[in-house]
Design a protein around this motif. Structure first.
Motif, PDB file in Angstrom:
ATOM      1  N   GLY A  23       0.779  -1.237   0.000  1.00 31.56           N
ATOM      2  CA  GLY A  23       0.000   0.000   0.000  1.00 31.56           C
ATOM      3  C   GLY A  23       0.802   1.273   0.000  1.00 31.56           C
ATOM      4  O   GLY A  23       0.244   2.362   0.094  1.00 31.56           O
ATOM      5  N   THR A  24       2.131   1.177  -0.147  1.00 30.41           N
ATOM      6  CA  THR A  24       2.950   2.382  -0.148  1.00 30.41           C
ATOM      7  C   THR A  24       3.055   2.952  -1.549  1.00 30.41           C
ATOM      8  O   THR A  24       2.868   2.256  -2.543  1.00 30.41           O
ATOM      9  CB  THR A  24       4.365   2.090   0.385  1.00 30.41           C
ATOM     10  N   PHE A  25       3.369   4.241  -1.636  1.00 27.17           N
ATOM     11  CA  PHE A  25       3.507   4.901  -2.914  1.00 27.17           C
ATOM     12  C   PHE A  25       4.922   4.733  -3.447  1.00 27.17           C
ATOM     13  O   PHE A  25       5.870   4.534  -2.699  1.00 27.17           O
ATOM     14  CB  PHE A  25       3.230   6.408  -2.773  1.00 27.17           C
ATOM     15  N   VAL A  26       5.049   4.839  -4.788  1.00 25.76           N
ATOM     16  CA  VAL A  26       6.376   4.996  -5.372  1.00 25.76           C
ATOM     17  C   VAL A  26       6.943   6.314  -4.855  1.00 25.76           C
ATOM     18  O   VAL A  26       6.236   7.313  -4.765  1.00 25.76           O
ATOM     19  CB  VAL A  26       6.297   5.003  -6.908  1.00 25.76           C
ATOM     20  N   LYS A  27       8.232   6.335  -4.530  1.00 30.28           N
ATOM     21  CA  LYS A  27       8.792   7.458  -3.789  1.00 30.28           C
ATOM     22  C   LYS A  27       8.824   8.771  -4.562  1.00 30.28           C
ATOM     23  O   LYS A  27       8.631   9.818  -4.008  1.00 30.28           O
ATOM     24  CB  LYS A  27      10.217   7.107  -3.328  1.00 30.28           C
ATOM     25  N   ASN A  28       9.102   8.733  -5.862  1.00 31.32           N
ATOM     26  CA  ASN A  28       9.207   9.981  -6.615  1.00 31.32           C
ATOM     27  C   ASN A  28       8.991   9.715  -8.103  1.00 31.32           C
ATOM     28  O   ASN A  28       8.838   8.576  -8.533  1.00 31.32           O
ATOM     29  CB  ASN A  28      10.577  10.638  -6.367  1.00 31.32           C
ATOM     30  N   PHE A  29       9.020  10.796  -8.895  1.00 30.55           N
ATOM     31  CA  PHE A  29       8.718  10.704 -10.321  1.00 30.55           C
ATOM     32  C   PHE A  29       9.883  10.145 -11.128  1.00 30.55           C
ATOM     33  O   PHE A  29       9.733   9.875 -12.317  1.00 30.55           O
ATOM     34  CB  PHE A  29       8.355  12.095 -10.860  1.00 30.55           C
ATOM     35  N   GLN A  30      11.040   9.979 -10.503  1.00 30.47           N
ATOM     36  CA  GLN A  30      12.202   9.467 -11.215  1.00 30.47           C
ATOM     37  C   GLN A  30      12.259   7.949 -11.217  1.00 30.47           C
ATOM     38  O   GLN A  30      12.858   7.340 -12.104  1.00 30.47           O
ATOM     39  CB  GLN A  30      13.477  10.051 -10.577  1.00 30.47           C
ATOM     40  N   GLU A  31      11.635   7.308 -10.238  1.00 29.09           N
ATOM     41  CA  GLU A  31      11.802   5.865 -10.073  1.00 29.09           C
ATOM     42  C   GLU A  31      11.214   5.056 -11.226  1.00 29.09           C
ATOM     43  O   GLU A  31      11.804   4.070 -11.663  1.00 29.09           O
ATOM     44  CB  GLU A  31      11.192   5.407  -8.748  1.00 29.09           C
ATOM     45  N   HIS A  32      10.025   5.455 -11.714  1.00 29.24           N
ATOM     46  CA  HIS A  32       9.399   4.668 -12.772  1.00 29.24           C
ATOM     47  C   HIS A  32      10.228   4.671 -14.057  1.00 29.24           C
ATOM     48  O   HIS A  32      10.532   3.590 -14.595  1.00 29.24           O
ATOM     49  CB  HIS A  32       7.982   5.180 -13.045  1.00 29.24           C
ATOM     50  N   PRO A  33      10.633   5.850 -14.598  1.00 25.84           N
ATOM     51  CA  PRO A  33      11.493   5.806 -15.791  1.00 25.84           C
ATOM     52  C   PRO A  33      12.828   5.128 -15.530  1.00 25.84           C
ATOM     53  O   PRO A  33      13.387   4.504 -16.437  1.00 25.84           O
ATOM     54  CB  PRO A  33      11.667   7.281 -16.170  1.00 25.84           C
ATOM     55  N   GLN A  34      13.336   5.221 -14.296  1.00 24.64           N
ATOM     56  CA  GLN A  34      14.600   4.539 -13.991  1.00 24.64           C
ATOM     57  C   GLN A  34      14.441   3.027 -14.100  1.00 24.64           C
ATOM     58  O   GLN A  34      15.300   2.327 -14.653  1.00 24.64           O
ATOM     59  CB  GLN A  34      15.076   4.924 -12.584  1.00 24.64           C
ATOM     60  N   SER A  35      13.337   2.494 -13.592  1.00 25.69           N
ATOM     61  CA  SER A  35      13.090   1.055 -13.697  1.00 25.69           C
ATOM     62  C   SER A  35      12.991   0.615 -15.147  1.00 25.69           C
ATOM     63  O   SER A  35      13.564  -0.398 -15.553  1.00 25.69           O
ATOM     64  CB  SER A  35      11.802   0.683 -12.955  1.00 25.69           C
ATOM     65  N   ILE A  36      12.245   1.387 -15.958  1.00 31.19           N
ATOM     66  CA  ILE A  36      12.088   1.054 -17.369  1.00 31.19           C
ATOM     67  C   ILE A  36      13.427   1.110 -18.085  1.00 31.19           C
ATOM     68  O   ILE A  36      13.750   0.265 -18.930  1.00 31.19           O
ATOM     69  CB  ILE A  36      11.075   2.001 -18.031  1.00 31.19           C
ATOM     70  N   LEU A  37      14.238   2.102 -17.729  1.00 27.77           N
ATOM     71  CA  LEU A  37      15.559   2.263 -18.335  1.00 27.77           C
ATOM     72  C   LEU A  37      16.408   1.014 -18.120  1.00 27.77           C
ATOM     73  O   LEU A  37      17.072   0.519 -19.038  1.00 27.77           O
ATOM     74  CB  LEU A  37      16.246   3.484 -17.712  1.00 27.77           C
ATOM     75  N   LEU A  38      16.367   0.474 -16.898  1.00 29.70           N
ATOM     76  CA  LEU A  38      17.156  -0.716 -16.581  1.00 29.70           C
ATOM     77  C   LEU A  38      16.606  -1.968 -17.252  1.00 29.70           C
ATOM     78  O   LEU A  38      17.347  -2.760 -17.835  1.00 29.70           O
ATOM     79  CB  LEU A  38      17.216  -0.922 -15.068  1.00 29.70           C
ATOM     80  N   THR A  39      15.304  -2.163 -17.160  1.00 25.29           N
ATOM     81  CA  THR A  39      14.717  -3.411 -17.659  1.00 25.29           C
ATOM     82  C   THR A  39      14.691  -3.471 -19.187  1.00 25.29           C
ATOM     83  O   THR A  39      14.967  -4.521 -19.775  1.00 25.29           O
ATOM     84  CB  THR A  39      13.291  -3.602 -17.112  1.00 25.29           C
ATOM     85  N   SER A  40      14.370  -2.363 -19.837  1.00 26.74           N
ATOM     86  CA  SER A  40      14.304  -2.365 -21.297  1.00 26.74           C
ATOM     87  C   SER A  40      15.668  -2.600 -21.925  1.00 26.74           C
ATOM     88  O   SER A  40      15.786  -3.314 -22.930  1.00 26.74           O
ATOM     89  CB  SER A  40      13.719  -1.036 -21.798  1.00 26.74           C
ATOM     90  N   SER A  41      16.710  -2.019 -21.346  1.00 20.93           N
ATOM     91  CA  SER A  41      18.041  -2.139 -21.941  1.00 20.93           C
ATOM     92  C   SER A  41      18.688  -3.497 -21.693  1.00 20.93           C
ATOM     93  O   SER A  41      19.527  -3.940 -22.476  1.00 20.93           O
ATOM     94  CB  SER A  41      18.949  -1.015 -21.422  1.00 20.93           C
ATOM     95  N   ILE A  42      18.306  -4.184 -20.608  1.00 16.73           N
ATOM     96  CA  ILE A  42      18.937  -5.469 -20.297  1.00 16.73           C
ATOM     97  C   ILE A  42      18.225  -6.638 -20.959  1.00 16.73           C
ATOM     98  O   ILE A  42      18.777  -7.745 -21.065  1.00 16.73           O
ATOM     99  CB  ILE A  42      18.987  -5.690 -18.754  1.00 16.73           C
ATOM    100  N   ARG A  43      17.003  -6.442 -21.442  1.00 14.21           N
ATOM    101  CA  ARG A  43      16.231  -7.564 -22.001  1.00 14.21           C
ATOM    102  C   ARG A  43      16.927  -8.274 -23.161  1.00 14.21           C
ATOM    103  O   ARG A  43      16.913  -9.515 -23.210  1.00 14.21           O
ATOM    104  CB  ARG A  43      14.835  -7.109 -22.405  1.00 14.21           C
ATOM    105  N   PRO A  44      17.531  -7.564 -24.131  1.00 17.21           N
ATOM    106  CA  PRO A  44      18.227  -8.298 -25.198  1.00 17.21           C
ATOM    107  C   PRO A  44      19.320  -9.224 -24.667  1.00 17.21           C
ATOM    108  O   PRO A  44      19.539 -10.313 -25.211  1.00 17.21           O
ATOM    109  CB  PRO A  44      18.807  -7.176 -26.070  1.00 17.21           C
ATOM    110  N   VAL A  45      20.020  -8.808 -23.611  1.00 16.58           N
ATOM    111  CA  VAL A  45      21.047  -9.650 -22.997  1.00 16.58           C
ATOM    112  C   VAL A  45      20.400 -10.888 -22.374  1.00 16.58           C
ATOM    113  O   VAL A  45      20.881 -12.021 -22.559  1.00 16.58           O
ATOM    114  CB  VAL A  45      21.834  -8.860 -21.934  1.00 16.58           C
ATOM    115  N   LEU A  46      19.314 -10.683 -21.655  1.00 14.73           N
ATOM    116  CA  LEU A  46      18.644 -11.798 -20.992  1.00 14.73           C
ATOM    117  C   LEU A  46      18.015 -12.759 -22.002  1.00 14.73           C
ATOM    118  O   LEU A  46      18.023 -13.984 -21.794  1.00 14.73           O
ATOM    119  CB  LEU A  46      17.571 -11.275 -20.031  1.00 14.73           C
TER     120      LEU A  46
END
Length: 260
Positions: A23-46
């Motif tokens: 039930g907690t909120f995401v901490k700030n507006f930077q976290e969501h794009p940061q997560s996408i940045l990490l997951t989208s770029s690593i998927r071809p490797v995985l």
């Protein structure tokens, strides 16, 4: 206290019976794009590492490591984590959480984005020493779940700490000559990249390959392909204009360009 190594005879809840959010909120507006940045770029490797598609990426998803009341006290939710060699679906359904006593494989890496002073992400409080206190994240990842790599990213400090589990203890990794940290099991590096993402210019946490090449997101790859296509189109236009001028010059000289 029941932990991940509980005997299989115990009747413990699975991911469909445990809360999928505290039930907690995401901490700030930077976290969501940061997560996408990490997951989208690593998927071809995985996808190259797992051609059978057997891997999971969690983003703010719970990892249950012990059964306790209330259930949320027995879970941690890294901002991003990766588990190799497990089915992305369970019984044809999406995973609500990752339940250690129902799984065999632990996550390979967990990443936390610091939103406060970093004490929560570095908290090594052991429930064995203080049963009344909630186990610290650092202790849980190191001693309970035993995640091989743990990264703590602080956007305000433009820094990342990366720990590797060695002899059952986290050891702080040293950066290489590029200022990156090698995640040997993945053949990639983790580090800080200064740039603009979603109209925010910040020091972002990014992946590189072992040769120091930045791993691009799907959007970045598409933009790069468009730029290459535009360059090729411009080059073709220049070549056509040059050919047209040459043909016109030949005609002035009384030579049919088709005869050459």
């Amino acid at each position: 206290m029941t932990i991940a190594q509980s005997p299989p005879t115990l009747s413990l809840p699975d991911h469909t019976q445990l809360p999928e959010s505290d039930g907690t909120f995401v901490k700030n507006f930077q976290e969501h794009p940061q997560s996408i940045l990490l997951t989208s770029s690593i998927r071809p490797v995985l996808e190259q590492l797992h051609p059978d598609g057997r891997y999971c990426i969690g983003q703010d998803s719970g990892i249950y490591w012990r059964s306790i009341e209330p259930p949320e006290r027995g879970a941690e939710a890294p901002d991003c984590f990766y588990v190799p060699n497990v089915a992305p679906l369970l019984d044809g359904k999406y995973r609500r959480s990752y339940v250690m006593w129902k799984e065999i494989v632990a996550p390979l890496i967990a990443i936390e984005f610091v939103s406060g002073d970093g004490s929560e992400e570095r908290d090594a409080t052991s429930p064995f020493l203080n049963p009344e206190a909630k186990a610290g994240k650092f202790w849980v990842y190191e001693q309970a779940i035993r995640i091989p790599f743990y990264a703590i990213y602080e956007v305000q400090k433009a820094s990342v700490e990366v720990y590797e589990l060695v002899a059952q203890r986290y050891q702080l990794l040293e950066a290489n000559d590029r200022g990156h940290y090698a995640i040997s099991s993945l053949g990639v590096e983790l580090g800080i990249w200064q740039g603009k993402v979603d109209n925010q210019t910040l020091p972002w946490l990014r992946w590189w390959d072992s040769n120091g090449n930045l791993l691009l997101t799907g959007e970045e790859r598409a933009d790069l392909e468009k730029q290459r296509a535009d360059v090729e189109e411009q080059r073709a236009d220049v070549e056509k204009q040059r050919a047209d001028r040459l043909a016109a010059k030949l005609r002035e000289m009384g030579v049919d360009p088709q005869d050459i």
